[in-house]
Design a protein around this motif. Structure first.
Motif, PDB file in Angstrom:
ATOM      1  N   PRO A   1       0.807  -1.231   0.000  1.00  9.09           N
ATOM      2  CA  PRO A   1       0.000   0.000   0.000  1.00  9.09           C
ATOM      3  C   PRO A   1       0.836   1.276   0.000  1.00  9.09           C
ATOM      4  CG  PRO A   1      -0.897  -1.592   1.553  1.00  9.09           C
ATOM      5  CD  PRO A   1       0.405  -2.150   1.075  1.00  9.09           C
ATOM      6  N   GLU A   2       1.935   1.291   0.762  1.00  8.21           N
ATOM      7  CA  GLU A   2       2.729   2.518   0.832  1.00  8.21           C
ATOM      8  C   GLU A   2       3.375   2.838  -0.511  1.00  8.21           C
ATOM      9  OE1 GLU A   2       6.989   0.978   2.617  1.00  8.21           O
ATOM     10  OE2 GLU A   2       5.390   1.462   4.023  1.00  8.21           O
ATOM     11  N   GLU A   3       3.765   1.795  -1.275  1.00  4.70           N
ATOM     12  CA  GLU A   3       4.347   2.041  -2.588  1.00  4.70           C
ATOM     13  C   GLU A   3       3.292   2.570  -3.557  1.00  4.70           C
ATOM     14  OE1 GLU A   3       7.431   1.960  -3.450  1.00  4.70           O
ATOM     15  OE2 GLU A   3       8.174   1.230  -1.530  1.00  4.70           O
ATOM     16  N   LEU A   4       2.081   2.014  -3.495  1.00  7.20           N
ATOM     17  CA  LEU A   4       1.010   2.492  -4.365  1.00  7.20           C
ATOM     18  C   LEU A   4       0.628   3.932  -4.019  1.00  7.20           C
ATOM     19  CD1 LEU A   4      -1.286  -0.675  -4.560  1.00  7.20           C
ATOM     20  CD2 LEU A   4       0.201   0.252  -6.346  1.00  7.20           C
ATOM     21  N   ARG A   5       0.603   4.256  -2.731  1.00  8.75           N
ATOM     22  CA  ARG A   5       0.296   5.636  -2.336  1.00  8.75           C
ATOM     23  C   ARG A   5       1.385   6.589  -2.829  1.00  8.75           C
ATOM     24  NH1 ARG A   5      -0.906   6.672   3.674  1.00  8.75           N
ATOM     25  NH2 ARG A   5      -2.007   8.469   2.801  1.00  8.75           N
ATOM     26  N   ARG A   6       2.617   6.121  -2.801  1.00  4.29           N
ATOM     27  CA  ARG A   6       3.717   6.946  -3.294  1.00  4.29           C
ATOM     28  C   ARG A   6       3.544   7.218  -4.792  1.00  4.29           C
ATOM     29  NH1 ARG A   6       8.576   7.531  -0.734  1.00  4.29           N
ATOM     30  NH2 ARG A   6       8.029   5.778   0.612  1.00  4.29           N
ATOM     31  N   CYS A   7       3.119   6.193  -5.537  1.00  2.00           N
ATOM     32  CA  CYS A   7       2.891   6.370  -6.978  1.00  2.00           C
ATOM     33  C   CYS A   7       1.739   7.333  -7.239  1.00  2.00           C
ATOM     34  CB  CYS A   7       2.603   5.019  -7.626  1.00  2.00           C
ATOM     35  SG  CYS A   7       4.011   3.889  -7.665  1.00  2.00           S
ATOM     36  N   LEU A   8       0.676   7.221  -6.439  1.00  2.00           N
ATOM     37  CA  LEU A   8      -0.457   8.136  -6.609  1.00  2.00           C
ATOM     38  C   LEU A   8      -0.040   9.582  -6.370  1.00  2.00           C
ATOM     39  CD1 LEU A   8      -3.464   6.268  -4.926  1.00  2.00           C
ATOM     40  CD2 LEU A   8      -3.163   6.784  -7.352  1.00  2.00           C
ATOM     41  N   ARG A   9       0.803   9.789  -5.358  1.00  2.00           N
ATOM     42  CA  ARG A   9       1.249  11.160  -5.063  1.00  2.00           C
ATOM     43  C   ARG A   9       2.119  11.711  -6.178  1.00  2.00           C
ATOM     44  NH1 ARG A   9       1.351   9.102   0.355  1.00  2.00           N
ATOM     45  NH2 ARG A   9       3.526   8.453   0.132  1.00  2.00           N
ATOM     46  N   ARG A  10       2.834  10.820  -6.872  1.00  2.00           N
ATOM     47  CA  ARG A  10       3.636  11.286  -8.003  1.00  2.00           C
ATOM     48  C   ARG A  10       2.749  11.637  -9.194  1.00  2.00           C
ATOM     49  NH1 ARG A  10       8.658   6.906  -8.037  1.00  2.00           N
ATOM     50  NH2 ARG A  10       9.699   7.668  -6.139  1.00  2.00           N
ATOM     51  N   LEU A  11       1.698  10.835  -9.410  1.00  2.00           N
ATOM     52  CA  LEU A  11       0.802  11.099 -10.533  1.00  2.00           C
ATOM     53  C   LEU A  11      -0.006  12.371 -10.316  1.00  2.00           C
ATOM     54  CD1 LEU A  11      -0.500   7.478 -11.248  1.00  2.00           C
ATOM     55  CD2 LEU A  11       1.017   8.841 -12.694  1.00  2.00           C
ATOM     56  N   LEU A  12      -0.533  12.521  -9.096  1.00  2.00           N
ATOM     57  CA  LEU A  12      -1.326  13.705  -8.758  1.00  2.00           C
ATOM     58  C   LEU A  12      -0.817  14.262  -7.434  1.00  2.00           C
ATOM     59  CD1 LEU A  12      -5.003  12.729  -9.686  1.00  2.00           C
ATOM     60  CD2 LEU A  12      -3.536  14.377 -10.830  1.00  2.00           C
ATOM     61  N   PRO A  13       0.232  15.087  -7.476  1.00  2.00           N
ATOM     62  CA  PRO A  13       0.787  15.645  -6.236  1.00  2.00           C
ATOM     63  C   PRO A  13      -0.264  16.456  -5.482  1.00  2.00           C
ATOM     64  CG  PRO A  13       2.230  16.066  -8.114  1.00  2.00           C
ATOM     65  CD  PRO A  13       0.941  15.553  -8.669  1.00  2.00           C
ATOM     66  N   PRO A  14      -0.131  16.558  -4.155  1.00  2.00           N
ATOM     67  CA  PRO A  14      -1.105  17.325  -3.359  1.00  2.00           C
ATOM     68  C   PRO A  14      -1.293  18.752  -3.844  1.00  2.00           C
ATOM     69  CG  PRO A  14       0.331  16.038  -1.929  1.00  2.00           C
ATOM     70  CD  PRO A  14       0.877  15.900  -3.312  1.00  2.00           C
ATOM     71  N   GLU A  15      -0.194  19.404  -4.261  1.00  2.00           N
ATOM     72  CA  GLU A  15      -0.332  20.788  -4.709  1.00  2.00           C
ATOM     73  C   GLU A  15      -1.143  20.882  -5.997  1.00  2.00           C
ATOM     74  OE1 GLU A  15       3.769  19.208  -5.874  1.00  2.00           O
ATOM     75  OE2 GLU A  15       2.455  19.250  -4.109  1.00  2.00           O
ATOM     76  N   ARG A  16      -1.078  19.820  -6.806  1.00  2.00           N
ATOM     77  CA  ARG A  16      -1.875  19.821  -8.028  1.00  2.00           C
ATOM     78  C   ARG A  16      -3.350  19.605  -7.704  1.00  2.00           C
ATOM     79  NH1 ARG A  16      -0.347  16.304 -13.441  1.00  2.00           N
ATOM     80  NH2 ARG A  16      -1.875  17.277 -14.840  1.00  2.00           N
ATOM     81  N   GLN A  17      -3.610  18.765  -6.701  1.00  2.00           N
ATOM     82  CA  GLN A  17      -4.995  18.549  -6.305  1.00  2.00           C
ATOM     83  C   GLN A  17      -5.583  19.798  -5.659  1.00  2.00           C
ATOM     84  OE1 GLN A  17      -6.156  14.833  -4.582  1.00  2.00           O
ATOM     85  NE2 GLN A  17      -4.169  13.893  -4.979  1.00  2.00           N
ATOM     86  N   ALA A  18      -4.721  20.580  -4.988  1.00  2.00           N
ATOM     87  CA  ALA A  18      -5.208  21.802  -4.354  1.00  2.00           C
ATOM     88  C   ALA A  18      -5.707  22.806  -5.384  1.00  2.00           C
ATOM     89  CB  ALA A  18      -4.100  22.423  -3.509  1.00  2.00           C
ATOM     90  N   ALA A  19      -5.198  22.702  -6.608  1.00  2.00           N
ATOM     91  CA  ALA A  19      -5.595  23.645  -7.661  1.00  2.00           C
ATOM     92  C   ALA A  19      -6.746  23.114  -8.507  1.00  2.00           C
ATOM     93  CB  ALA A  19      -4.391  23.942  -8.562  1.00  2.00           C
ATOM     94  N   ARG A  20      -7.425  22.061  -8.037  1.00  2.00           N
ATOM     95  CA  ARG A  20      -8.473  21.444  -8.843  1.00  2.00           C
ATOM     96  C   ARG A  20      -9.623  22.407  -9.122  1.00  2.00           C
ATOM     97  NH1 ARG A  20     -10.494  16.759  -4.800  1.00  2.00           N
ATOM     98  NH2 ARG A  20     -11.949  16.356  -6.502  1.00  2.00           N
ATOM     99  N   ALA A  21      -9.876  23.358  -8.196  1.00  2.00           N
ATOM    100  CA  ALA A  21     -10.960  24.317  -8.419  1.00  2.00           C
ATOM    101  C   ALA A  21     -10.658  25.234  -9.600  1.00  2.00           C
ATOM    102  CB  ALA A  21     -11.195  25.144  -7.159  1.00  2.00           C
ATOM    103  N   LEU A  22      -9.362  25.396  -9.896  1.00  2.00           N
ATOM    104  CA  LEU A  22      -8.967  26.261 -11.013  1.00  2.00           C
ATOM    105  C   LEU A  22      -8.777  25.471 -12.302  1.00  2.00           C
ATOM    106  CD1 LEU A  22      -6.292  28.410  -9.134  1.00  2.00           C
ATOM    107  CD2 LEU A  22      -8.696  28.968  -9.529  1.00  2.00           C
ATOM    108  N   ARG A  23      -9.212  24.216 -12.303  1.00  2.00           N
ATOM    109  CA  ARG A  23      -8.973  23.343 -13.448  1.00  2.00           C
ATOM    110  C   ARG A  23      -9.478  23.931 -14.770  1.00  2.00           C
ATOM    111  NH1 ARG A  23     -12.105  19.246 -15.373  1.00  2.00           N
ATOM    112  NH2 ARG A  23     -13.476  19.478 -13.566  1.00  2.00           N
ATOM    113  N   PRO A  24     -10.711  24.456 -14.850  1.00  2.00           N
ATOM    114  CA  PRO A  24     -11.159  25.009 -16.147  1.00  2.00           C
ATOM    115  C   PRO A  24     -10.288  26.164 -16.632  1.00  2.00           C
ATOM    116  CG  PRO A  24     -13.008  24.653 -14.662  1.00  2.00           C
ATOM    117  CD  PRO A  24     -11.768  24.511 -13.840  1.00  2.00           C
ATOM    118  N   VAL A  25      -9.905  27.063 -15.693  1.00  2.00           N
ATOM    119  CA  VAL A  25      -9.084  28.211 -16.083  1.00  2.00           C
ATOM    120  C   VAL A  25      -7.703  27.756 -16.528  1.00  2.00           C
ATOM    121  CG1 VAL A  25      -8.062  30.370 -15.284  1.00  2.00           C
ATOM    122  CG2 VAL A  25     -10.353  29.703 -14.519  1.00  2.00           C
ATOM    123  N   LEU A  26      -7.091  26.844 -15.746  1.00  2.00           N
ATOM    124  CA  LEU A  26      -5.758  26.359 -16.090  1.00  2.00           C
ATOM    125  C   LEU A  26      -5.770  25.619 -17.418  1.00  2.00           C
ATOM    126  CD1 LEU A  26      -4.567  25.070 -12.587  1.00  2.00           C
ATOM    127  CD2 LEU A  26      -3.856  27.150 -13.770  1.00  2.00           C
TER     128      LEU A  26
END
Length: 246
Positions: A1-26
């Motif tokens: 599980p920890e390796e899979l979570r690490r891969c998920l964080r690389r695919l969608l880093p937390p800072e990228r998820q934080a900007a999800r509200a700006l997705r249409p503009v970006l």
């Protein structure tokens, strides 16, 4: 599980998820499609489920019970499983030798070959594990009566957790030694990489990124040795980080 979570964080880093509200503009500014909202939701759900599984594995009182048939294939599977579990810091509650053949078979029976393999495997297992034999019923178990007849022992709730101790040998050798139990590991199949405050340990087909104990983060790796099923990693204090007077 920890390796899979690490891969998920690389695919969608937390800072990228934080900007999800700006997705249409970006998306309009970048001119390329941005990840869909469903992907963010799926990632959050997977991370939550993986975190729950990781918490169980990380619990110091979690134990694993191995079940295998005593023979060449079972012996190989147990050796591999024991190494992978040890790298995760998981203890083996016991090893259930399943479908054990009766020893009173005639010498000229076709069972003589499988029995010889069974004896050899059981001898190997008993040297490394707490082994409980479960007799072959002569058929596949069906229903609760057959399961009760197997007489499988209960879980030992008092078993000790696996320890990865750090030994202070500063006075004798000028190093701290981190002892990592790796039963069945082969020196040629071991690999170690220091990466910041983590140690990447690869043993055979298994790999784990392990956070360093706080005292070792102020040290540099000074070498490693594999003896008697345990990996001893030596750490020398870094003069620039180590407190004066030690």
């Amino acid at each position: 599980p920890e390796e899979l979570r690490r891969c998920l964080r690389r695919l969608l880093p937390p800072e990228r998820q934080a900007a999800r509200a700006l997705r249409p503009v970006l998306g309009r500014l970048a001119g390329v499609p941005m990840p869909a909202e469903a992907l963010y939701e799926a990632t959050a759900r997977w991370d939550l489920e993986l975190a729950a599984a990781e918490a169980v594995l990380a619990d110091r009182h979690t134990a694993v019970r191995l079940v295998a048939e005593p023979g060449p294939a079972g012996a190989d599977a147990v050796r591999a499983a024991a190494l992978g579990l040890a790298l995760r810091g998981l203890r083996t509650d016991l090893l259930v030798a399943n479908r054990v053949l009766p020893e009173d078979a005639p010498a000229d029976s076709w069972l003589s070959g499988p029995l010889a393999q069974q004896r050899k495997t059981l001898e190997e297992w008993r040297g490394a594990h707490d082994v409980r034999a479960v007799a072959h019923l002569g058929r596949d178990p069906r229903g609760t009566d057959d399961l009760a007849a197997l007489d499988v022992p209960g879980v030992n709730a008092d078993a000790s957790p696996v320890e990865w101790p750090v030994t202070d040998r500063l006075a004798e050798d000028g190093v701290l030694v981190w002892h990592i139990p790796l039963p069945g590991a082969v020196r040629e199949d071991l690999d170690l990489i220091r990466r910041g405050d983590e140690l990447v340990v690869a043993a055979g087909p298994f790999r784990r990124v392990v956070p360093l104990p706080s005292v070792l983060r102020r040290c540099t790796v000074d070498g490693a040795a594999l003896r008697d099923g345990a990996l001893a990693v030596r750490f020398a204090p870094d003069p620039e980080l180590w407190p004066r007077g030690r």
